[in-house]
Design an enzyme around this catalytic site. Structure first.
Site, short mmCIF file in Angstrom:
data_model
loop_
_atom_site.label_atom_id
_atom_site.label_comp_id
_atom_site.label_asym_id
_atom_site.label_seq_id
_atom_site.Cartn_x
_atom_site.Cartn_y
_atom_site.Cartn_z
N ARG A 61 0.64 -1.07 0.07
CA ARG A 61 0.06 0.05 -0.05
C ARG A 61 0.89 1.30 0.01
O ARG A 61 0.68 2.40 -0.56
CB ARG A 61 -1.00 0.24 1.36
CG ARG A 61 -2.07 -0.55 1.18
CD ARG A 61 -2.59 -1.24 2.37
NE ARG A 61 -1.65 -2.26 2.98
CZ ARG A 61 -1.59 -3.56 2.43
NH1 ARG A 61 -2.56 -3.87 1.75
NH2 ARG A 61 -0.81 -4.47 2.88
N THR A 62 1.93 1.15 0.79
CA THR A 62 2.46 2.52 1.02
C THR A 62 3.31 2.89 -0.34
O THR A 62 3.18 3.99 -0.66
CB THR A 62 3.63 2.36 2.28
OG1 THR A 62 2.80 1.98 3.41
CG2 THR A 62 4.06 3.69 2.41
N LYS A 91 26.76 -3.71 -0.52
CA LYS A 91 28.28 -3.62 -0.77
C LYS A 91 28.73 -2.69 0.21
O LYS A 91 30.06 -2.38 0.08
CB LYS A 91 28.50 -2.73 -2.39
CG LYS A 91 28.22 -3.56 -3.63
CD LYS A 91 28.44 -2.68 -4.79
CE LYS A 91 27.66 -3.38 -5.92
NZ LYS A 91 27.86 -2.57 -6.70
N ARG A 113 11.66 3.72 3.17
CA ARG A 113 11.26 2.79 4.02
C ARG A 113 12.37 2.11 4.48
O ARG A 113 13.18 1.51 3.70
CB ARG A 113 10.10 1.77 3.60
CG ARG A 113 9.82 0.69 4.50
CD ARG A 113 8.81 -0.13 4.16
NE ARG A 113 7.65 0.68 4.63
CZ ARG A 113 6.21 0.18 5.12
NH1 ARG A 113 5.87 -1.19 4.37
NH2 ARG A 113 5.20 0.97 5.10
N HIS A 144 5.58 5.54 11.55
CA HIS A 144 4.82 5.60 10.16
C HIS A 144 4.08 6.61 10.06
O HIS A 144 2.82 6.28 10.16
CB HIS A 144 4.39 4.10 10.00
CG HIS A 144 3.96 3.81 8.53
ND1 HIS A 144 4.17 4.66 7.43
CD2 HIS A 144 3.48 2.50 8.03
CE1 HIS A 144 3.78 4.19 6.29
NE2 HIS A 144 3.38 2.84 6.72
C1 NCD Z 1 2.09 -1.26 8.05
C2 NCD Z 1 3.65 -1.21 8.25
O1 NCD Z 1 4.51 -1.41 7.25
O2 NCD Z 1 4.20 -0.90 9.24
N1 NCD Z 1 1.82 -1.58 7.06
C3 NCD Z 1 1.43 -0.48 6.10
O3 NCD Z 1 2.35 0.29 5.88
N2 NCD Z 1 -0.16 -0.11 5.76
C4 NCD Z 1 1.72 -2.31 8.91
C5 NCD Z 1 2.20 -3.71 8.99
O4 NCD Z 1 3.40 -4.19 8.41
O5 NCD Z 1 1.56 -4.37 9.93
#
Ligand code: NCD
Length: 335
Positions: A61-62, A91, A113, A144
């Site tokens: 999703r993100t 590396k 991320r 997040h």
């Molecule tokens: C979450 C995350 O990556 O923290 N997912 C997301 O971005 N919707 C939740 C998860 O991984 O449980």
């Protein structure tokens, strides 16, 4: 010259900032209409800007919603989906060097991320020197913040307001970054009541509880969903983050109530215990078995009218469009 801000943690948002962002998100939703948002006028919004994304951890999703948001606004998009394996990190390149090089290719905003807590802060420090924005799309068990923005936006849309609600936040609160970022953001609202539900080994961190105390936000801690369902206006349910557990903890959790469906699984029977106006949210993914059974929310709940998690995920597109727009052109002023 416009100074571009980075989005690193939920605490940096004021109530006014949130109201502005949510209005802009509604506006983006409206402009996208039912056609998915590929209009010429929208595409002119950020034409000429480039978003880079560097994802060192899995995401659906993100990653997709940031890509779609940038494309809808006419940005160029360049990125690495599996930067942990396919970037020069293997590396021995430091995150700071990868960010500096990315900036050198003309990034205006970098979405990151990363598995390490604090990685976004480190990357933002490099970006600041070059007036480039950094967006934290999840840093390990840290935060997040953009998920929390879309979560609160969803609460406002579903419930009509955020003040005075009782929000049950449950699951793996020790390792889940979305629950942390959401708690910080909810503390900006009035008369909020938060009920944390988790097995004792996976309880919310003291840092968040201290923050809530400091801001006079009411909270309780419970170990069973059944005891709190009837009180909830919103239930924010999350998965057990097995990939973040040490082996010893995994064994403890398997033996604990987290594995006990009676305590931590939501099916139609639990949905029946909710208030008529209540909503069930989840950042997704729900961790089901490969055949679709099990999980912290059962498949039978997916189409329930009180289950808001697919609407929540869709809203991520509009909130991220608004966020990119607001970061690149603050207050709608010039390029
Ligand atoms: C979450 C995350 O990556 O923290 N997912 C997301 O971005 N919707 C939740 C998860 O991984 O449980």
């Amino acid at each position: 010259m416009i100074t571009r801000k980075s989005i690193v943690e939920s605490q940096q948002w004021s109530r006014e900032d949130l109201e502005h962002l949510f209005q802009l998100s509604d506006n983006m939703r409206h402009q996208c209409g039912s056609g998915g948002g590929r209009t010429i006028s929208l595409k002119r919004t950020l034409y000429g800007y480039t978003m880079y994304y560097l994802f060192y951890e899995p995401s659906t999703r993100t990653r997709f919603s940031f890509q779609a948001a940038a494309i809808n606004l006419g940005m160029d998009v360049i990125g690495s989906d599996n930067a942990g394996e396919f970037s020069s990190a293997v590396k021995g390149e430091t995150l700071e060097h990868s960010i500096r090089v990315t900036v050198g290719y003309g990034a205006h905003v970098i979405v990151l991320r990363h598995p390490q807590v604090g990685a976004a802060q480190r990357a933002a420090a490099v970006c600041r020197e070059y007036n480039v924005s950094l967006i934290n799309a999840g840093d390990g068990t840290g935060q997040h913040p953009t998920q929390a923005l879309l979560d609160v936006y969803t609460i406002q849309r579903e419930m009509g307001h955020v003040d005075s609600l009782t929000v049950v936040i449950g699951g793996d609160l020790a390792h889940g970054r979305t629950a942390k970022s959401l708690s910080y953001l909810l503390s900006k609202f009035k008369d909020i009541r938060i009920i944390f539900v988790s097995p004792p080994q996976l309880a919310m961190s003291q840092e968040i509880l201290d923050h809530l105390d400091k801001h006079h936000v009411y909270y309780e801690q419970a170990h069973s969903l059944r005891d709190v369902l009837r009180k909830a206006d919103v239930v924010y349910w999350t998965r057990i983050q097995k990939e973040r557990h040490a082996v010893a903890l995994s064994k403890k959790v398997r033996k604990s109530k987290a594995a006990d469906p009676e305590t931590f699984q939501i099916g139609l029977s639990q949905m029946g215990d909710l208030k008529a106006t209540a909503r069930l949210m989840h950042p997704l993914p729900i961790a089901r078995n490969p055949d679709g059974t099990g999980g912290e929310i059962l498949a039978e709940v997916d189409d329930h009218p009180k289950a808001a998690y697919f609407r929540q995920a869709s809203s991520g597109l509009y909130v991220r469009m608004a966020l990119l727009n607001d970061i690149m052109i603050p207050n709608g002023k010039g390029k």
